[in-house]
Scaffold this motif. Structure first.
Motif, PDB file in Angstrom:
ATOM      1  N   SER A  94      93.615 -62.139 -43.024  1.00 27.91           N
ATOM      2  CA  SER A  94      93.062 -63.453 -43.333  1.00 27.91           C
ATOM      3  C   SER A  94      91.579 -63.318 -43.680  1.00 27.91           C
ATOM      4  O   SER A  94      90.829 -62.655 -42.961  1.00 27.91           O
ATOM      5  N   THR A 110      87.445 -71.454 -48.293  1.00 28.72           N
ATOM      6  CA  THR A 110      88.865 -71.229 -48.553  1.00 28.72           C
ATOM      7  C   THR A 110      89.370 -70.131 -47.640  1.00 28.72           C
ATOM      8  O   THR A 110      88.879 -69.002 -47.681  1.00 28.72           O
ATOM      9  N   SER A 112      92.437 -67.771 -46.501  1.00 31.55           N
ATOM     10  CA  SER A 112      93.711 -67.212 -46.954  1.00 31.55           C
ATOM     11  C   SER A 112      94.475 -66.618 -45.781  1.00 31.55           C
ATOM     12  O   SER A 112      93.888 -66.310 -44.742  1.00 31.55           O
ATOM     13  N   ASN A 134      97.876 -74.995 -49.553  1.00 37.79           N
ATOM     14  CA  ASN A 134      98.808 -74.367 -50.494  1.00 37.79           C
ATOM     15  C   ASN A 134      98.770 -75.027 -51.871  1.00 37.79           C
ATOM     16  O   ASN A 134      99.798 -75.223 -52.509  1.00 37.79           O
ATOM     17  N   THR A 161     102.540 -67.415 -44.431  1.00 38.84           N
ATOM     18  CA  THR A 161     101.110 -67.720 -44.453  1.00 38.84           C
ATOM     19  C   THR A 161     100.829 -68.876 -45.395  1.00 38.84           C
ATOM     20  O   THR A 161     101.649 -69.239 -46.227  1.00 38.84           O
ATOM     21  N   THR A 163      97.333 -71.030 -47.538  1.00 40.20           N
ATOM     22  CA  THR A 163      95.932 -71.028 -47.967  1.00 40.20           C
ATOM     23  C   THR A 163      95.399 -72.435 -47.745  1.00 40.20           C
ATOM     24  O   THR A 163      96.012 -73.415 -48.198  1.00 40.20           O
TER      25      THR A 163
END
Length: 170
Positions: A94, A110, A112, A134, A161, A163
């Motif tokens: 991440s 942002t 991730s 996302n 996962t 974003t």
């Protein structure tokens, strides 16, 4: 026979207790990633706002990026890996990318590779002007924001996962 049943019952209950304790430890650790990320994001926002707006007459975030934030000591220590440009999150693989908004009057953080199980909790944890999950933009002032975040996170999908981008405007 009663002795065998008694022994099996005793060890079976101990095994069950061990499984429950291990599950509790996992759950506590799991929740701590979302809490850690929330704390780090809040600290980033406070530090960046204070640095870019504190004492300056031209309040503008133009030029903000990971390297600038790291060089100005705006990034929490737990997020640094020592290369001078990478900001890491608490989940495996991440990372956080900092950038100014298009008009320079705000900035984006942002995140991730946010665990899908932590996605909704983390996305709701900040007082941002805008949240993107996302790729779905969600206005936090909208009455349906919480449901929109839940739908965009959708922890039940095969993706493990997400974003998440937070926009913070001055």
């Amino acid at each position: 026979m009663d002795l065998i049943v008694s022994i099996l019952s005793k060890y079976g209950l101990q095994a069950l207790a061990l499984v429950l304790v291990m599950g509790g430890v996992y759950e506590a650790f799991h929740k701590s990633n979302a809490q850690t990320a929330s704390s780090w994001e809040s600290e980033l926002v406070t530090n960046i706002d204070g640095f870019f707006q504190g004492g300056l007459t031209a309040r503008n975030f133009s030029g903000l990026n990971n390297s600038v934030a790291i060089k100005a000591s705006l990034v929490p220590k737990g997020m640094l890996n020592g290369d001078g440009s990478t900001i890491k999150g608490p989940w495996p693989n991440s990372y956080v990318t900092l950038s100014p908004t298009s008009n320079g009057m705000g900035f984006m953080a942002t995140w991730s590779a946010v665990s899908s199980d932590d996605c909704a909790t983390f996305a709701r944890s900040q007082s941002a002007n805008m949240v993107s999950v996302n790729g779905t933009t969600i206005d936090p002032t909208n009455n349906a924001a919480a449901a929109g975040i839940a739908m965009a996170c959708d922890a039940g999908t095969s993706s493990s996962t997400a974003t998440i981008a937070f926009e913070h405007d001055s």
